[in-house]
Design a protein around this motif. Structure first.
Motif, PDB file in Angstrom:
ATOM      1  N   ILE A  60      10.552   6.380  11.839  1.00 17.37           N
ATOM      2  CA  ILE A  60       9.097   7.123  11.484  1.00 17.37           C
ATOM      3  C   ILE A  60       8.779   7.801  10.244  1.00 17.37           C
ATOM      4  O   ILE A  60      10.219   8.906   9.859  1.00 17.37           O
ATOM      5  CB  ILE A  60       8.906   8.153  12.743  1.00 17.37           C
ATOM      6  N   ILE A  61       7.915   7.757   9.852  1.00 19.35           N
ATOM      7  CA  ILE A  61       8.144   8.226   7.844  1.00 19.35           C
ATOM      8  C   ILE A  61       7.790   9.604   8.222  1.00 19.35           C
ATOM      9  O   ILE A  61       6.180   8.922   8.126  1.00 19.35           O
ATOM     10  CB  ILE A  61       8.105   7.517   6.883  1.00 19.35           C
ATOM     11  N   ALA A  62       7.600  10.607   7.540  1.00 20.40           N
ATOM     12  CA  ALA A  62       6.445  11.100   7.698  1.00 20.40           C
ATOM     13  C   ALA A  62       7.048  12.864   6.384  1.00 20.40           C
ATOM     14  O   ALA A  62       7.931  13.059   6.675  1.00 20.40           O
ATOM     15  CB  ALA A  62       6.992  12.133   9.504  1.00 20.40           C
ATOM     16  N   ALA A  67       0.206  13.046   7.347  1.00 19.16           N
ATOM     17  CA  ALA A  67       0.969  11.681   6.651  1.00 19.16           C
ATOM     18  C   ALA A  67       2.324  10.776   7.208  1.00 19.16           C
ATOM     19  O   ALA A  67       3.442  11.591   6.901  1.00 19.16           O
ATOM     20  CB  ALA A  67       1.760  11.686   4.969  1.00 19.16           C
ATOM     21  N   VAL A  68       2.303   9.969   8.128  1.00 20.86           N
ATOM     22  CA  VAL A  68       2.606   9.647   9.068  1.00 20.86           C
ATOM     23  C   VAL A  68       2.354   8.080   9.115  1.00 20.86           C
ATOM     24  O   VAL A  68       1.931   7.336   8.988  1.00 20.86           O
ATOM     25  CB  VAL A  68       2.843   9.693  10.639  1.00 20.86           C
ATOM     26  N   VAL A  69       4.052   7.294   8.777  1.00 17.19           N
ATOM     27  CA  VAL A  69       3.914   5.161   9.102  1.00 17.19           C
ATOM     28  C   VAL A  69       5.083   5.566  10.136  1.00 17.19           C
ATOM     29  O   VAL A  69       6.152   5.916  10.263  1.00 17.19           O
ATOM     30  CB  VAL A  69       4.706   5.292   8.058  1.00 17.19           C
ATOM     31  N   ALA A  70       4.922   4.438  10.931  1.00 16.71           N
ATOM     32  CA  ALA A  70       6.034   4.429  11.781  1.00 16.71           C
ATOM     33  C   ALA A  70       6.166   2.615  12.624  1.00 16.71           C
ATOM     34  O   ALA A  70       5.194   2.343  12.258  1.00 16.71           O
ATOM     35  CB  ALA A  70       6.313   5.245  13.120  1.00 16.71           C
ATOM     36  N   VAL A 109       9.344  -1.019   2.195  1.00 17.70           N
ATOM     37  CA  VAL A 109       7.936  -1.892   1.550  1.00 17.70           C
ATOM     38  C   VAL A 109       7.848  -2.249   3.042  1.00 17.70           C
ATOM     39  O   VAL A 109       8.228  -3.032   3.620  1.00 17.70           O
ATOM     40  CB  VAL A 109       7.472  -2.619   0.749  1.00 17.70           C
ATOM     41  N   LEU A 110       6.732  -1.629   3.657  1.00 18.78           N
ATOM     42  CA  LEU A 110       6.261  -2.593   4.558  1.00 18.78           C
ATOM     43  C   LEU A 110       4.896  -3.357   4.140  1.00 18.78           C
ATOM     44  O   LEU A 110       3.652  -2.527   3.643  1.00 18.78           O
ATOM     45  CB  LEU A 110       6.128  -0.816   5.694  1.00 18.78           C
ATOM     46  N   CYS A 111       4.958  -4.205   4.535  1.00 19.71           N
ATOM     47  CA  CYS A 111       3.765  -4.674   3.768  1.00 19.71           C
ATOM     48  C   CYS A 111       3.329  -6.074   4.366  1.00 19.71           C
ATOM     49  O   CYS A 111       4.277  -6.552   5.814  1.00 19.71           O
ATOM     50  CB  CYS A 111       3.867  -4.814   2.810  1.00 19.71           C
ATOM     51  N   LYS A 127       7.542  17.102   0.893  1.00 21.32           N
ATOM     52  CA  LYS A 127       8.583  16.243   1.313  1.00 21.32           C
ATOM     53  C   LYS A 127       8.428  15.587   2.201  1.00 21.32           C
ATOM     54  O   LYS A 127       7.078  15.572   2.462  1.00 21.32           O
ATOM     55  CB  LYS A 127       9.960  17.517   1.523  1.00 21.32           C
ATOM     56  N   THR A 128       9.511  14.716   2.198  1.00 23.24           N
ATOM     57  CA  THR A 128       9.387  13.551   3.420  1.00 23.24           C
ATOM     58  C   THR A 128      10.258  13.254   4.180  1.00 23.24           C
ATOM     59  O   THR A 128      11.547  13.090   3.127  1.00 23.24           O
ATOM     60  CB  THR A 128       9.242  12.016   2.403  1.00 23.24           C
ATOM     61  N   VAL A 129      10.426  12.702   5.471  1.00 20.74           N
ATOM     62  CA  VAL A 129      11.704  12.643   5.544  1.00 20.74           C
ATOM     63  C   VAL A 129      11.795  11.631   7.187  1.00 20.74           C
ATOM     64  O   VAL A 129      10.335  10.768   7.200  1.00 20.74           O
ATOM     65  CB  VAL A 129      12.359  13.367   7.634  1.00 20.74           C
ATOM     66  N   HIS A 171       0.775  -1.253  -0.158  1.00 19.51           N
ATOM     67  CA  HIS A 171      -0.216   0.075  -0.393  1.00 19.51           C
ATOM     68  C   HIS A 171       0.413   1.216   0.168  1.00 19.51           C
ATOM     69  O   HIS A 171       0.396   2.852  -0.548  1.00 19.51           O
ATOM     70  CB  HIS A 171      -1.192   0.117   1.331  1.00 19.51           C
ATOM     71  N   GLY A 172       2.443   1.012   0.341  1.00 19.07           N
ATOM     72  CA  GLY A 172       3.137   1.935   0.241  1.00 19.07           C
ATOM     73  C   GLY A 172       4.828   1.777  -0.019  1.00 19.07           C
ATOM     74  O   GLY A 172       4.549   0.343  -0.278  1.00 19.07           O
ATOM     75  N   TYR A 173       5.440   3.320  -0.134  1.00 17.78           N
ATOM     76  CA  TYR A 173       6.653   2.287   0.047  1.00 17.78           C
ATOM     77  C   TYR A 173       7.463   3.706   0.170  1.00 17.78           C
ATOM     78  O   TYR A 173       6.829   4.577  -0.167  1.00 17.78           O
ATOM     79  CB  TYR A 173       7.658   1.865  -1.734  1.00 17.78           C
ATOM     80  N   SER A 174       8.509   3.885   0.332  1.00 13.11           N
ATOM     81  CA  SER A 174       9.694   5.520   0.127  1.00 13.11           C
ATOM     82  C   SER A 174      11.020   4.507   0.085  1.00 13.11           C
ATOM     83  O   SER A 174      11.372   3.398  -0.330  1.00 13.11           O
ATOM     84  CB  SER A 174      10.026   5.190   1.926  1.00 13.11           C
ATOM     85  N   GLN A 177       5.338   6.772  -1.541  1.00 15.86           N
ATOM     86  CA  GLN A 177       3.843   6.895  -2.130  1.00 15.86           C
ATOM     87  C   GLN A 177       3.165   6.154  -0.897  1.00 15.86           C
ATOM     88  O   GLN A 177       3.763   5.353  -0.123  1.00 15.86           O
ATOM     89  CB  GLN A 177       3.642   5.365  -3.372  1.00 15.86           C
ATOM     90  N   GLY A 178       2.226   6.476  -0.629  1.00 18.04           N
ATOM     91  CA  GLY A 178       0.996   5.548   0.812  1.00 18.04           C
ATOM     92  C   GLY A 178      -0.268   5.889   0.060  1.00 18.04           C
ATOM     93  O   GLY A 178      -0.749   6.783  -0.622  1.00 18.04           O
ATOM     94  N   SER A 179      -1.320   6.012   1.332  1.00 19.09           N
ATOM     95  CA  SER A 179      -2.789   6.216   1.261  1.00 19.09           C
ATOM     96  C   SER A 179      -3.002   7.674   0.855  1.00 19.09           C
ATOM     97  O   SER A 179      -4.151   7.988   0.313  1.00 19.09           O
ATOM     98  CB  SER A 179      -3.775   5.762   2.299  1.00 19.09           C
ATOM     99  N   ARG A 180      -2.014   8.219   0.796  1.00 17.04           N
ATOM    100  CA  ARG A 180      -2.144  10.156   0.563  1.00 17.04           C
ATOM    101  C   ARG A 180      -1.919  10.510  -0.750  1.00 17.04           C
ATOM    102  O   ARG A 180      -1.675  12.091  -1.348  1.00 17.04           O
ATOM    103  CB  ARG A 180      -1.830  10.697   1.872  1.00 17.04           C
ATOM    104  N   GLY A 181      -1.758   9.172  -1.629  1.00 18.94           N
ATOM    105  CA  GLY A 181      -1.243   9.669  -2.845  1.00 18.94           C
ATOM    106  C   GLY A 181       0.570  10.224  -2.742  1.00 18.94           C
ATOM    107  O   GLY A 181       1.133   9.092  -1.979  1.00 18.94           O
TER     108      GLY A 181
HETATM  109  N1  LIG Z   1       3.723   0.901   3.283  1.00 20.28           N
HETATM  110  C1  LIG Z   1       4.562   1.218   3.533  1.00 20.28           C
HETATM  111  N2  LIG Z   1       5.435   1.089   2.996  1.00 20.28           N
HETATM  112  C2  LIG Z   1       7.060   2.039   3.687  1.00 20.28           C
HETATM  113  N3  LIG Z   1       6.693   3.888   3.432  1.00 20.28           N
HETATM  114  C3  LIG Z   1       5.190   3.711   2.980  1.00 20.28           C
HETATM  115  C4  LIG Z   1       4.487   2.725   3.504  1.00 20.28           C
HETATM  116  N4  LIG Z   1       3.111   3.681   3.511  1.00 20.28           N
HETATM  117  C5  LIG Z   1       3.402   4.870   3.421  1.00 20.28           C
HETATM  118  N5  LIG Z   1       4.899   4.627   2.844  1.00 20.28           N
HETATM  119  C6  LIG Z   1       5.854   6.486   3.872  1.00 20.28           C
HETATM  120  O1  LIG Z   1       4.853   7.118   3.985  1.00 20.28           O
HETATM  121  C7  LIG Z   1       4.474   8.670   3.477  1.00 20.28           C
HETATM  122  C8  LIG Z   1       3.164   8.609   3.627  1.00 20.28           C
HETATM  123  O2  LIG Z   1       2.161   8.209   3.550  1.00 20.28           O
HETATM  124  P1  LIG Z   1       0.214   8.144   3.296  1.00 20.28           P
HETATM  125  O3  LIG Z   1       0.204   8.812   4.438  1.00 20.28           O
HETATM  126  O4  LIG Z   1      -0.204   6.305   3.739  1.00 20.28           O
HETATM  127  O5  LIG Z   1       0.285   8.369   2.575  1.00 20.28           O
HETATM  128  C9  LIG Z   1       4.363   8.019   1.670  1.00 20.28           C
HETATM  129  O6  LIG Z   1       4.697   9.418   0.753  1.00 20.28           O
HETATM  130  C10 LIG Z   1       6.249   7.007   1.914  1.00 20.28           C
HETATM  131  O7  LIG Z   1       6.666   7.464   1.361  1.00 20.28           O
END
Ligand SMILES: Nc1ncnc2c1ncn2[C@@H]1O[C@H](COP(=O)(O)O)[C@@H](O)[C@H]1O
Ligand SMILES: Nc1ncnc2c1ncn2[C@@H]1O[C@H](COP(=O)(O)O)[C@@H](O)[C@H]1O
Ligand SMILES: Nc1ncnc2c1ncn2[C@@H]1O[C@H](COP(=O)(O)O)[C@@H](O)[C@H]1O
Ligand code: NA
Ligand code: NA
Ligand code: NA
Lengths: 312, 101, 312, 101, 101, 312
Positions: free
Chosen positions: E12-14, E85-88, D62-64, E56-58, D32-35, E42-46
């Motif tokens: 934390i990816i945000a 938009a945060v993943v942890a 990729v977290l999955c 930008k994302t860190v 559902h996403g990647y970085s 890419q993620g749920s918010r595009g």
């Molecule tokens: N499944 C995933 N694996 C790795 N990174 C992700 C994943 N989902 C989201 N991300 C990262 O977190 C950011 C925000 O995610 P989101 O809030 O789902 O749009 C994305 O732009 C990606 O960089």
């Protein structure tokens, strides 16, 4: 009263960072401008060098080189005796002050050009000659007694092929080989744009310097004072060397500025490898946060004034 | 999920000044490769913004056998921890083509 | 004797990397300069194109296109028969040599301008026309017999919308739509600064090329020789095409240079996707480490000399 | 520490030329996403400095779910390992909001 | 391989807009350092390409004790997950000099 | 017919991204150009400001400031009533339209210069004055009823020391302190190169805007229409303010353009922190994907035409 804008850019960057603005330097813009400035300085010097007879330049170069050896030898006892700093720290700082700051030199160049003061146009050669000996002497001071522990091979490589030397010396050689006529079409890029690029770089230096305020705190009062007094001592030595070498007032001012300036690129990198036990916060605090702004804002006009009094 | 051969991932975060030394050491100690990315950060030696030469930090990751991982970590501990800004950690990962590492 | 500084910058970068200096290219400066150079070339060409009647340009464009098809067809048998390279590698390399290097073209442009030699000012159009057909022919050569395995859709997209085509063709269109008068205020940025930006880019290319020395080792003696001989063959074909198209001496020299140049941006990217089994070290070793420096240092003056003899 | 739901983190280090292919595949296989971050490095195919187009390398994480992780790794093994500079590994991590991955 | 003291690595990816808030919080919650690198993804918010400010994302990584890791993750869950938009995620690693973290 | 190349660069970037070309913006080039443009605008304004008596400028500045407060108050009810948007989203969008886009201003400046239309040369001051009030009003609108939840300290810091304010205001002050004569040697870098740098930046903006097409889809039809109608309303308010302040035709056109432009740097950053529950896709979709291109391609020529009719 009208201020010279170049130092004002430094002040702007410095204040912005102090005020914790989110203005940031793109790291690669910093690198790009630094490559550009070093090449431009080298090229200009090389073009002029082509016009000079070798025997004119050689003795002046020799005196300059000796100046680079002398300054750290003067700084070291001040740092150990007065400052009671441990040997590695004192030696490392002495090496920073023996070496030079190309940007400080660039500001001085720009200062003279704005005032239409003539100078030995091959002065960038001095910059190249002064960059290295101070660093070597600093390392020798740190390793006195156990010189066999120094890995001279990698060190020589690191110092002689550091990016600033390669760009400056490379620019000199390219300018020298190409000569004034062939370099002319590069003028708009490298020379007409120089002051603008320098102003942008100083904005960045202001941000960087203010970002190192913490380092200055660790460096303490003694090093803060040292950062103002040492350039004055070195500049004096620079003027003496200039007198011996028979430089013009402009050239003397440039040599004094070089002597007064402290390295914040080549020396930190070399010291980090060769004298790892020296605390980098001390040398950077003094050279970047105190001496650099001091030279830009106070030193350069002062050295200019003195040069006009004693030679001009 | 499938069972996979395992290897160690060693991560070293260090000031860029010693990137060259570290990567040379890593290869000499038996690793077959490494990947470096630039980071900024904060630690016991204050903040490292990455804005200029002396403030740069790198994150080196090495996929290798447990023995090589031990050798790398011990080497880092003895040679770099004292004087340099360095952080290191390791963990086990499942890999494809284990013979490569 | 005065050297042209532009190739000297390449030599400086090359030597610095060979000597393992820590001088590095900020990757984004490389990208920025490459965007700038492509746009500048395109804009200039577009402005000139606006002045030409279509029927003047069309036949010349046709001949140029055919040249791009021909070169890989000539290179391929040399690579398979003489070089005994496997089909995918031979086809990929042939594609690289069928396509072009925009920077080599830029150096040739600059060479002619410095000598005040007139040329068909819409020559950048040739650059656009030559970039693609060679790559397509290379892929066809690799996939002969099983053409159905090629995913033409994504490939056409990759090749036609690659960044160099977009910038060059985009620049052409913008220049053409805007015309000389409206482009004039952009001159200081895109044209006066061109040579300087080119010099900086060549410094970087020197570093990059020397960094690929390993690839050359893998490529071996045959490809090293090929990297020098093939441009001479292609340049000859280029001169023949120029004669057919009735180009001026300057235009012929540019077409010969384009023919002689080998791609190191568009072709590697396309081949990596379309012919993955081809070893990229071989094509890059030959095109970037041998042919690129050869053209910059020897080829361009040579093609110029020949053009003056046969047409000028 | 708290017990958390777990997922797999898959890391693929590969030449940038195939970043587009890989990320499309990863999403198609159920992630559902990647970085992505840019790295430089060294491996069996020599050094990749990242200085110009063909020398760029990316690190995709990729977290999955374990199933998707298996699918991604198998896909990479079959389609990319032979001809491209690729390294891949996976490990288990504790996550917040497991339903997201 | 050697047995080593363990700590948690929290990642934390945000979106970069909240990098400053997050790193301040992380330190306040007991971490002794962190490292940040820039990513795109890419993620749920595009898709977030990183090309301009708001895209930008860190990726922030923090080596810390399990307690601090819990505190950080809980804090992120309560304060940032809803609107940003945060993943942890977190996992256990072997460290040198455990007293540092 | 000859087109102005600057907007064409935007179109080129926009189309390239829509066609999914691999042309990418090096992020740090974007940042570098943005720093450059803001500084250049500020510097130029500062130099001119030095020539004006304070009491001349102060009342005009006051009117401008009020305009920044007014626009979001007009936009908000449109967004809540007609658009039925939730309060946080409506407030955030209103704030974006109350604030300004420096690049839109730069294009308008360039437009007037190309046509040799005179204008109040200290107009960049308006840009600084209009950047902030709209954002503050937007936040107040979002937090009406529970103002105590706003953390004003950090917010004021974020807004007042945001990079665009620091660079614009910093440039103004540097230009003002240095004066025309001392700034002159910076002209080639900051002013002669301005249009070229702007063209490159617009190429990047085209890529960025087209990359946000998804955001526009989420924003929907109402916000798409709003993105065209709101600038027309704001421009009208701008013209009224200009009439009250007694600006020249050129100055009125600049103020109308500023009023019509929507922020896509300062406002998004501030709103993200202060109004996190507002969906950023909505405001960015409207301001960046609709209003920005509308102003560049249609608005600026239109506001110019109107200004000539009513004042010129
Ligand atoms: N499944 C995933 N694996 C790795 N990174 C992700 C994943 N989902 C989201 N991300 C990262 O977190 C950011 C925000 O995610 P989101 O809030 O789902 O749009 C994305 O732009 C990606 O960089
Ligand atoms: N606890 C931590 N977690 C993640 N990275 C860290 C941590 N501590 C330090 N670092 C990184 O390592 C660098 C040097 O750390 P130090 O030597 O503690 O100043 C810092 O600039 C950070 O990038
Ligand atoms: N053992 C390793 N550990 C970490 N990264 C590696 C390793 N081997 C290869 N890589 C990365 O993967 C890229 C391609 O590897 P290779 O195909 O072996 O040349 C290298 O440039 C490195 O960035
Ligand atoms: Na000195
Ligand atoms: Na060719
Ligand atoms: Na507005």
């Amino acid at each position: 009263m009208a201020f010279d804008p170049v130092p004002l850019f430094f002040v702007l960057g410095f204040l912005a960072r102090l005020a914790r603005s989110d203005l940031k330097i793109p790291g690669q813009l910093y690198e790009a401008l630094s490559i550009y400035l070093l090449l431009a300085i080298g090229l200009k010097g090389g073009v002029e060098l082509a016009k000079e007879p070798f025997f004119e330049v050689a003795p002046k170069a020799g005196v300059t080189f000796l100046l680079g050896v002398l300054i750290p030898l003067v700084a070291f006892p001040i740092l150990t005796r007065l400052g009671r700093l441990p040997r590695p720290d004192a030696a490392s700082i002495a090496g920073h002050y023996g070496s030079v700051s190309a940007v400080t030199f660039a500001v001085a160049l720009d200062f003279l050009r704005a005032k239409n003061v003539p100078f030995e146009a091959y002065a960038p050669l001095f910059l190249v000659l002064l960059e290295i000996p101070g660093i070597i002497v600093g390392i020798l001071l740190a390793r006195m007694g156990n010189l066999q522990t120094v890995r001279w091979g990698p060190l020589a490589h690191e110092v002689l092929l550091g990016k600033s030397i390669v760009l400056l010396a490379g620019g000199l050689v390219v300018g020298w080989l190409a000569g004034p006529e062939k370099i002319a079409p590069l003028e708009p890029f490298y020379f007409v744009g120089f002051k603008g690029a320098l102003s942008l770089f100083l904005l960045e230096m202001g941000l960087v310097a203010a970002g190192q305020i913490d380092a200055l705190k660790r460096a303490g009062v003694f090093l803060t004072v040292f950062g103002v007094v040492m350039p004055l001592i070195s500049a004096t030595l620079g003027f003496i060397a200039a007198a011996i070498a028979g430089l013009s007032a402009g050239g003397a001012m440039l040599l004094a500025t070089l002597a007064a300036s402290a390295s914040y690129i080549a020396a930190p990198a070399a010291m980090r490898i060769a004298v790892p036990e020296a605390n980098p916060a001390l040398s950077i605090g003094a050279s970047l946060v105190v001496t650099f702004p001091f030279n830009i804002l106070v030193g350069i006009p002062l050295y200019y004034f003195v040069s006009q009094q004693i030679i001009g | 999920m499938k069972t996979r051969a395992t290897r160690q991932l060693v991560v070293i975060i260090a000031e860029e000044a010693i990137e060259g030394l570290l990567t040379t050491d890593v290869m000499r100690l038996g690793a077959h490769g490494y990947s470096v990315c630039e980071v900024r950060g904060q630690g016991s030696r204050g903040s490292r913004s990455g804005e200029w030469e002396a403030a740069k930090t790198v994150r080196i990751e090495v996929l290798c056998s447990p023995e090589v991982a031990d050798a790398i970590l011990d080497h880092v501990l003895t040679h770099y921890f004292r004087h340099y800004a360095v952080v290191a950690y390791t963990f086990e990962v499942g890999v494809l083509r284990p013979e490569k590492f």
